[in-house]
Design a protein around this motif. Structure first.
Motif, PDB file in Angstrom:
ATOM      1  N   GLY A  12      -4.715   9.333  -1.050  1.00 46.19           N
ATOM      2  CA  GLY A  12      -5.986   9.237  -0.357  1.00 46.19           C
ATOM      3  C   GLY A  12      -5.846   9.091   1.145  1.00 46.19           C
ATOM      4  N   ALA A  13      -6.975   9.227   1.832  1.00 54.71           N
ATOM      5  CA  ALA A  13      -6.999   9.139   3.291  1.00 54.71           C
ATOM      6  C   ALA A  13      -6.485   7.788   3.763  1.00 54.71           C
ATOM      7  CB  ALA A  13      -8.417   9.374   3.804  1.00 54.71           C
ATOM      8  N   ASP A  14      -5.727   7.826   4.846  1.00 51.32           N
ATOM      9  CA  ASP A  14      -5.152   6.651   5.498  1.00 51.32           C
ATOM     10  C   ASP A  14      -4.071   5.986   4.671  1.00 51.32           C
ATOM     11  OD1 ASP A  14      -5.184   5.332   7.966  1.00 51.32           O
ATOM     12  OD2 ASP A  14      -6.155   3.580   7.083  1.00 51.32           O
ATOM     13  N   ARG A  15      -3.562   6.676   3.672  1.00 49.04           N
ATOM     14  CA  ARG A  15      -2.446   6.127   2.904  1.00 49.04           C
ATOM     15  C   ARG A  15      -1.146   6.360   3.656  1.00 49.04           C
ATOM     16  NH1 ARG A  15      -3.245   5.336  -2.600  1.00 49.04           N
ATOM     17  NH2 ARG A  15      -1.137   4.485  -2.574  1.00 49.04           N
ATOM     18  N   PRO A  16      -0.256   5.396   3.666  1.00 50.32           N
ATOM     19  CA  PRO A  16       1.023   5.580   4.364  1.00 50.32           C
ATOM     20  C   PRO A  16       1.971   6.472   3.572  1.00 50.32           C
ATOM     21  CG  PRO A  16       0.968   3.438   3.290  1.00 50.32           C
ATOM     22  CD  PRO A  16      -0.394   4.035   3.101  1.00 50.32           C
ATOM     23  N   LEU A  17       2.695   7.300   4.287  1.00 48.45           N
ATOM     24  CA  LEU A  17       3.728   8.145   3.688  1.00 48.45           C
ATOM     25  C   LEU A  17       5.062   7.723   4.293  1.00 48.45           C
ATOM     26  CD1 LEU A  17       2.005  11.663   3.762  1.00 48.45           C
ATOM     27  CD2 LEU A  17       2.218  10.097   1.829  1.00 48.45           C
TER      28      LEU A  17
ATOM     29  N   GLY B  36      -3.093  19.485   9.689  1.00 51.90           N
ATOM     30  CA  GLY B  36      -4.112  18.462   9.822  1.00 51.90           C
ATOM     31  C   GLY B  36      -4.189  17.507   8.657  1.00 51.90           C
ATOM     32  N   LEU B  37      -3.238  17.570   7.727  1.00 47.06           N
ATOM     33  CA  LEU B  37      -3.291  16.718   6.536  1.00 47.06           C
ATOM     34  C   LEU B  37      -2.761  15.315   6.791  1.00 47.06           C
ATOM     35  CD1 LEU B  37      -2.141  19.194   3.735  1.00 47.06           C
ATOM     36  CD2 LEU B  37      -4.462  18.458   4.277  1.00 47.06           C
ATOM     37  N   VAL B  38      -1.817  15.174   7.710  1.00 52.03           N
ATOM     38  CA  VAL B  38      -1.247  13.867   8.008  1.00 52.03           C
ATOM     39  C   VAL B  38      -1.143  13.702   9.520  1.00 52.03           C
ATOM     40  CG1 VAL B  38       0.099  13.908   5.852  1.00 52.03           C
ATOM     41  CG2 VAL B  38       1.179  14.610   7.994  1.00 52.03           C
ATOM     42  N   SER B  39      -0.994  12.471   9.945  1.00 54.56           N
ATOM     43  CA  SER B  39      -0.758  12.188  11.356  1.00 54.56           C
ATOM     44  C   SER B  39       0.390  11.205  11.461  1.00 54.56           C
ATOM     45  CB  SER B  39      -2.018  11.603  12.012  1.00 54.56           C
ATOM     46  OG  SER B  39      -2.374  10.374  11.407  1.00 54.56           O
TER      47      SER B  39
ATOM     48  N   GLY C 138       0.771  -1.243   0.000  1.00 53.00           N
ATOM     49  CA  GLY C 138       0.000   0.000   0.000  1.00 53.00           C
ATOM     50  C   GLY C 138       0.792   1.277   0.000  1.00 53.00           C
ATOM     51  N   PRO C 139       1.885   1.416  -0.775  1.00 49.73           N
ATOM     52  CA  PRO C 139       2.614   2.689  -0.783  1.00 49.73           C
ATOM     53  C   PRO C 139       1.884   3.727  -1.619  1.00 49.73           C
ATOM     54  CG  PRO C 139       3.568   1.213  -2.406  1.00 49.73           C
ATOM     55  CD  PRO C 139       2.466   0.447  -1.730  1.00 49.73           C
ATOM     56  N   PRO C 140       2.189   4.985  -1.432  1.00 52.38           N
ATOM     57  CA  PRO C 140       1.590   6.015  -2.276  1.00 52.38           C
ATOM     58  C   PRO C 140       2.031   5.853  -3.720  1.00 52.38           C
ATOM     59  CG  PRO C 140       2.608   6.972  -0.324  1.00 52.38           C
ATOM     60  CD  PRO C 140       3.058   5.542  -0.403  1.00 52.38           C
ATOM     61  N   SER C 141       1.193   6.265  -4.633  1.00 45.74           N
ATOM     62  CA  SER C 141       1.559   6.270  -6.043  1.00 45.74           C
ATOM     63  C   SER C 141       2.106   7.646  -6.386  1.00 45.74           C
ATOM     64  CB  SER C 141       0.326   5.979  -6.910  1.00 45.74           C
ATOM     65  OG  SER C 141       0.634   6.167  -8.269  1.00 45.74           O
ATOM     66  N   TRP C 142       3.343   7.684  -6.852  1.00 43.06           N
ATOM     67  CA  TRP C 142       3.956   8.964  -7.193  1.00 43.06           C
ATOM     68  C   TRP C 142       3.840   9.237  -8.684  1.00 43.06           C
ATOM     69  CZ3 TRP C 142       4.474  11.185  -2.818  1.00 43.06           C
ATOM     70  CH2 TRP C 142       4.876  10.475  -1.698  1.00 43.06           C
ATOM     71  N   GLU C 143       2.979   8.519  -9.358  1.00 43.74           N
ATOM     72  CA  GLU C 143       2.817   8.682 -10.801  1.00 43.74           C
ATOM     73  C   GLU C 143       2.418  10.115 -11.113  1.00 43.74           C
ATOM     74  OE1 GLU C 143       3.005   7.375 -14.680  1.00 43.74           O
ATOM     75  OE2 GLU C 143       3.390   6.226 -12.862  1.00 43.74           O
ATOM     76  N   GLY C 144       3.163  10.733 -12.006  1.00 43.02           N
ATOM     77  CA  GLY C 144       2.842  12.082 -12.433  1.00 43.02           C
ATOM     78  C   GLY C 144       3.412  13.166 -11.546  1.00 43.02           C
TER      79      GLY C 144
ATOM     80  N   THR D 272       3.423   7.570   9.349  1.00 36.54           N
ATOM     81  CA  THR D 272       2.732   8.784   8.917  1.00 36.54           C
ATOM     82  C   THR D 272       1.688   8.424   7.874  1.00 36.54           C
ATOM     83  OG1 THR D 272       4.719  10.114   9.319  1.00 36.54           O
ATOM     84  CG2 THR D 272       3.015  11.067   7.910  1.00 36.54           C
ATOM     85  N   ARG D 273       0.462   8.869   8.105  1.00 42.89           N
ATOM     86  CA  ARG D 273      -0.635   8.559   7.197  1.00 42.89           C
ATOM     87  C   ARG D 273      -1.443   9.819   6.887  1.00 42.89           C
ATOM     88  NH1 ARG D 273      -2.029   3.230   6.380  1.00 42.89           N
ATOM     89  NH2 ARG D 273      -0.725   1.724   7.489  1.00 42.89           N
ATOM     90  N   VAL D 274      -2.074   9.802   5.724  1.00 39.46           N
ATOM     91  CA  VAL D 274      -2.938  10.904   5.318  1.00 39.46           C
ATOM     92  C   VAL D 274      -4.231  10.860   6.128  1.00 39.46           C
ATOM     93  CG1 VAL D 274      -4.231  11.918   3.403  1.00 39.46           C
ATOM     94  CG2 VAL D 274      -1.976  10.919   2.990  1.00 39.46           C
ATOM     95  N   ARG D 275      -4.657  12.030   6.608  1.00 34.09           N
ATOM     96  CA  ARG D 275      -5.871  12.114   7.417  1.00 34.09           C
ATOM     97  C   ARG D 275      -7.072  12.474   6.543  1.00 34.09           C
ATOM     98  NH1 ARG D 275      -4.093  15.791  12.515  1.00 34.09           N
ATOM     99  NH2 ARG D 275      -6.157  15.185  13.267  1.00 34.09           N
ATOM    100  N   PRO D 276      -8.286  12.164   6.978  1.00 39.38           N
ATOM    101  CA  PRO D 276      -9.491  12.507   6.202  1.00 39.38           C
ATOM    102  C   PRO D 276      -9.729  14.004   6.166  1.00 39.38           C
ATOM    103  CG  PRO D 276     -10.090  11.609   8.342  1.00 39.38           C
ATOM    104  CD  PRO D 276      -8.612  11.413   8.209  1.00 39.38           C
ATOM    105  N   VAL D 277     -10.536  14.447   5.215  1.00 35.78           N
ATOM    106  CA  VAL D 277     -10.798  15.871   5.026  1.00 35.78           C
ATOM    107  C   VAL D 277     -11.358  16.511   6.296  1.00 35.78           C
ATOM    108  CG1 VAL D 277     -12.113  17.562   3.681  1.00 35.78           C
ATOM    109  CG2 VAL D 277     -11.195  15.523   2.566  1.00 35.78           C
TER     110      VAL D 277
END
Length: 295
Positions: free
Chosen positions: A84-89, A116-119, A40-46, A126-131
Motif C-alpha cells: 500500500g501507499a507510504d509503505r517502506p521498501l 512514479g510508483l515509489v520515492s 511496518g515492513p511490507p508483507s511478502w505473503e504469497g 524508499t516508500r510506495v507512492r499514492p496512485v
C-alpha cells in the motif's frame, strides 16, 4: 481495393512467446534472521520465492533478466495494493525475499521510481507512492492494472480518453486533403464489408484497427497520434476492444462509411459526429453504450 491490401489484412502475425530467459541468481550471502523485529515492513505473503517462476512479462520489462522480473513482481504488488501507499521498501528485505543481489534491487527500485510508483529520500528510505503520482500511461503500469483490482476503472478511463481523442481526430482529419490516406480508409471499409459478408471476424478487426490508425494519422497531430497509440494498446491489454466495433455489424460498417464520406466532403462536424456515433454503438443489435460522463 488492391490484392496486396487484402493480403496484408489477412496475413497472420507471428506470436510472441514472452518467455523469460534463464540466468544465474546473484544472491545475497545471508538469510533473513528469524523473529527479527521491524516496524511496518511490507508483507511478502504469497509472493514468488524465485523470480524465474514469473511467467507473464510486460513489454517494458521483457528481456531484462532478473532486473526486469523483479520490476515486474514489485510493480504488480504495488499496483494490486499488496504494497500500500507510504509503505517502506527495505532493499535488504527485498534482496533476501527474492534472492537477488543489491545491484538488482537498486536498479529495480530506480525503474519503479521513474514510473512514479515509489520515492526514495534521504533519511526516509524508499516508500510506495499514492496512485495520483503514478505514470498511468506507462506500458508496464497499464498491464499491471489490467490484471489487478483496478481493471474496470482503467478500462472506463481509457474508453473515456479514447472517446475524447478519436472524434477530435476525425474533425481535424477533415481539413487535410490527403487523397492517398483517404483512399486507404475507403479500402479498409471495403475490406470490412467483404469480411463481414464472409464471416471473417479476424480480417474485419484488423481492417477496423487500420482504419482508426489511418484516421488519427490523417489528423496531422503527432502528439494526438502518439497518445492514441498508447490508448489503443492499453485497451487491448485491458481486454477491451481497441477498434470501433467489438464484433462485426451493419451499424459499424455504416458509421465507418459515413466517416469516410464526411472526410471526402471536408465536413469536419459531420466526421466528428459520425465518430461519436460509432464509438457509442454497442456490439449487440440495437444496443448502445452511454457516452462518457460529463465532469
Amino acid at each position: 481495393m488492391s490484392t496486396l491490401a487484402h493480403t496484408m489484412m489477412t496475413a497472420a502475425r507471428p506470436a510472441d512467446s514472452g518467455l523469460a530467459s534463464s540466468g544465474d541468481l546473484d544472491r545475497y550471502p545471508y538469510v533473513e534472521a528469524p523473529g527479527a523485529d521491524r516496524v511496518g515492513p511490507p508483507s511478502w505473503e504469497g509472493a514468488e520465492t524465485e523470480l524465474g517462476r514469473v511467467g507473464r512479462r510486460t513489454a517494458g520489462s521483457r528481456g531484462r533478466g532478473l532486473h526486469g522480473q523483479l520490476v515486474q513482481q514489485l510493480g504488480q504488488m504495488i499496483v494490486s495494493g499488496d504494497l500500500g501507499a507510504d509503505r517502506p521498501l527495505v532493499p535488504e528485505e527485498i534482496g533476501q525475499r527474492f534472492e537477488v543481489s543489491r545491484t538488482v534491487v537498486r536498479e529495480s527500485l530506480r525503474v519503479l521510481e521513474a514510473k512514479g510508483l515509489v520515492s526514495a529520500r534521504p533519511n526516509v528510505g524508499t516508500r510506495v507512492r499514492p496512485v495520483s503520482d503514478w505514470n498511468l500511461l506507462d506500458p508496464d503500469i497499464i498491464e499491471w492494472r489490467a490484471f489487478g483490482p483496478q481493471r474496470d476503472d482503467q478500462r472506463r478511463e481509457l474508453n473515456e480518453l479514447r472517446w475524447t481523442i478519436e472524434p477530435l481526430a476525425a474533425r481535424l482529419a477533415a481539413g487535410h486533403g490527403r487523397e492517398d490516406i483517404q483512399q486507404r480508409l475507403s479500402d479498409m471499409v471495403e475490406i470490412m464489408g467483404h469480411a463481414f459478408a464472409q464471416g471473417d471476424g479476424l480480417t474485419f478487426s484488423r481492417a477496423d484497427a487500420e482504419f482508426h490508425s489511418l484516421l488519427v494519422q490523417l489528423a496531422g497531430n503527432r502528439m494526438l497520434e502518439h497518445l492514441s497509440g498508447i490508448v489503443g494498446a492499453a485497451l487491448q491489454v485491458s481486454g477491451a476492444p481497441a477498434t470501433g466495433c467489438e464484433r462485426p455489424g451493419e451499424s459499424c460498417l455504416t458509421h465507418h462509411a459515413r466517416i469516410v464520406d464526411c472526410l471526402a466532403a471536408g465536413d469536419a462536424q459531420g466526421a466528428e459526429a459520425a465518430m461519436r456515433q460509432l464509438l457509442t454503438v454497442h456490439p449487440e443489435p440495437g444496443g448502445v453504450v452511454p457516452a462518457p460522463r460529463e465532469h
